[in-house]
Design a protein around this motif. Structure first.
Motif, short mmCIF file in Angstrom:
data_model
loop_
_atom_site.label_atom_id
_atom_site.label_comp_id
_atom_site.label_asym_id
_atom_site.label_seq_id
_atom_site.Cartn_x
_atom_site.Cartn_y
_atom_site.Cartn_z
N ASP A 175 1.87 -68.91 -25.30
CA ASP A 175 0.65 -68.20 -24.92
C ASP A 175 -0.57 -68.88 -25.52
O ASP A 175 -0.50 -69.49 -26.61
CB ASP A 175 0.70 -66.74 -25.40
N ARG A 186 2.12 -66.16 -16.74
CA ARG A 186 1.74 -64.78 -17.01
C ARG A 186 0.32 -64.72 -17.54
O ARG A 186 -0.17 -65.67 -18.17
CB ARG A 186 2.72 -64.10 -17.96
N MET A 187 -0.34 -63.61 -17.26
CA MET A 187 -1.71 -63.40 -17.70
C MET A 187 -1.84 -61.96 -18.18
O MET A 187 -1.41 -61.03 -17.48
CB MET A 187 -2.72 -63.68 -16.59
N GLY A 188 -2.41 -61.80 -19.36
CA GLY A 188 -2.50 -60.46 -19.93
C GLY A 188 -3.85 -60.19 -20.56
O GLY A 188 -4.70 -61.07 -20.70
N TYR A 189 -4.03 -58.93 -20.94
CA TYR A 189 -5.23 -58.49 -21.66
C TYR A 189 -4.77 -57.80 -22.93
O TYR A 189 -3.97 -56.85 -22.88
CB TYR A 189 -6.07 -57.55 -20.80
N MET A 227 -0.52 -55.85 -25.68
CA MET A 227 -0.98 -56.60 -24.51
C MET A 227 -0.28 -56.09 -23.25
O MET A 227 0.93 -55.88 -23.24
CB MET A 227 -0.70 -58.10 -24.67
N TYR A 285 0.35 -57.18 -19.25
CA TYR A 285 0.31 -58.46 -18.53
C TYR A 285 1.01 -58.37 -17.18
O TYR A 285 1.83 -57.47 -16.92
CB TYR A 285 0.93 -59.58 -19.36
N THR A 340 3.06 -61.12 -14.29
CA THR A 340 3.75 -62.40 -14.28
C THR A 340 4.25 -62.72 -12.88
O THR A 340 4.55 -61.82 -12.10
CB THR A 340 4.94 -62.38 -15.28
#
Length: 267
Positions: free
Chosen positions: A99, A157-160, A166, A168, A170
């Motif tokens: 990450d 994957r992208m998350g906050y 978090m 996310y 994917t």
């Protein structure tokens, strides 16, 4: 005379000055220092294990048919248009990822290998109403099998991140070893179908959502839901020896859901 007076004044004022100095020294507040707050870090490599449940219906859809006998059997309802049944199986495996954090946004790559015991067989049985011997009143039994030995994915994957937690999404590519099989049995005629099966390494798509929480600076716990679509496979059923000119096929829908929890160590 002047010297004596000066000495007397000094002696009288010195205790008062000393007392003030002591008072100021005793009650002067100590300087305060604020502790430096370390930001939560999501950037880095992680290695983990996971376990969960796979869900599939192992759908099989009737496709093309050929031959008068097969077409009559389909008309008489001996072969279903669609057969499926919900099935849950245990799954577990290993995973890894990296990450990179930009503010609250976390971007990453992930890969995993999951071993499962997906082995679904849906059965269908009917009595043949064909008035012509030797088929009158015989049992026609069919079986539709889907088996998955392992599943591997490579994903983005992208998350906050909200502090240590978090959320996310994917997406990526999935591959698996899948066997689809169609069997026909007519006990009264002592008939068992040949090997009507397709065993392939299939490649498809995976989409998912998840939540990950930092238990400590290094240990993380996650919950994730994945939808995997490995594509359709058609199994052709022909037996030129016993039923020449007759043909039927079924298309298997190789989709599954994977709900899993994971434990990972972040470096």
């Amino acid at each position: 005379m002047f010297k004596k007076s000066l000495i007397s004044v000094l002696l009288m004022t010195t205790p008062a000055i000393s007392a003030d100095m002591v008072h100021e020294t005793q009650y002067e507040p100590a300087p305060q220092y604020e502790a430096e707050v370390q930001p939560i870090r999501w950037t880095g490599l992680r290695l983990g294990i996971h376990a969960g449940i796979t869900h599939t219906s192992a759908d099989a859809n009737l496709g093309d048919t050929a031959g008068d006998l097969i077409n009559l059997d389909v008309y008489n309802g001996l072969f279903p248009d669609l057969i499926s049944a919900d099935n849950n199986s245990f799954a577990g495996g290993i995973d890894a990822g990296y990450d990179y954090q930009i503010g609250n946004v976390v971007l990453g790559v992930a890969g995993d290998l999951t071993f499962s015991n997906i082995d679904v067989t849906n059965t269908f049985a009917r009595v043949d109403p064909n008035p012509n011997p030797p088929f009158t009143g015989v049992n026609t039994n069919t079986a539709y099998m889907t088996k998955v030995d392992y599943l591997a994915t490579a994903r983005l994957r992208m998350g906050y991140a909200f502090d240590r937690t978090m959320i996310y999404g994917t997406a990526g590519v999935a591959t698996a070893e899948v066997e689809n099989r169609f069997d026909l049995e007519i006990p009264e005629l002592a008939y068992t179908s040949p090997n009507w099966a397709e065993k392939n390494r299939l490649t498809g798509l995976v989409l998912g959502i998840g939540v990950e929480h930092q238990i400590t600076d290094n240990w993380r716990f996650s919950l994730e839901l994945q939808h995997v679509d490995l594509g359709d496979v058609t199994v052709n059923a022909v037996d030129p020896t016993n039923f020449p000119g007759q043909e039927i096929n079924y298309t298997f829908d190789n989709k599954l859901m994977l709900a899993r929890f994971g434990l990972a160590y972040a470096f």
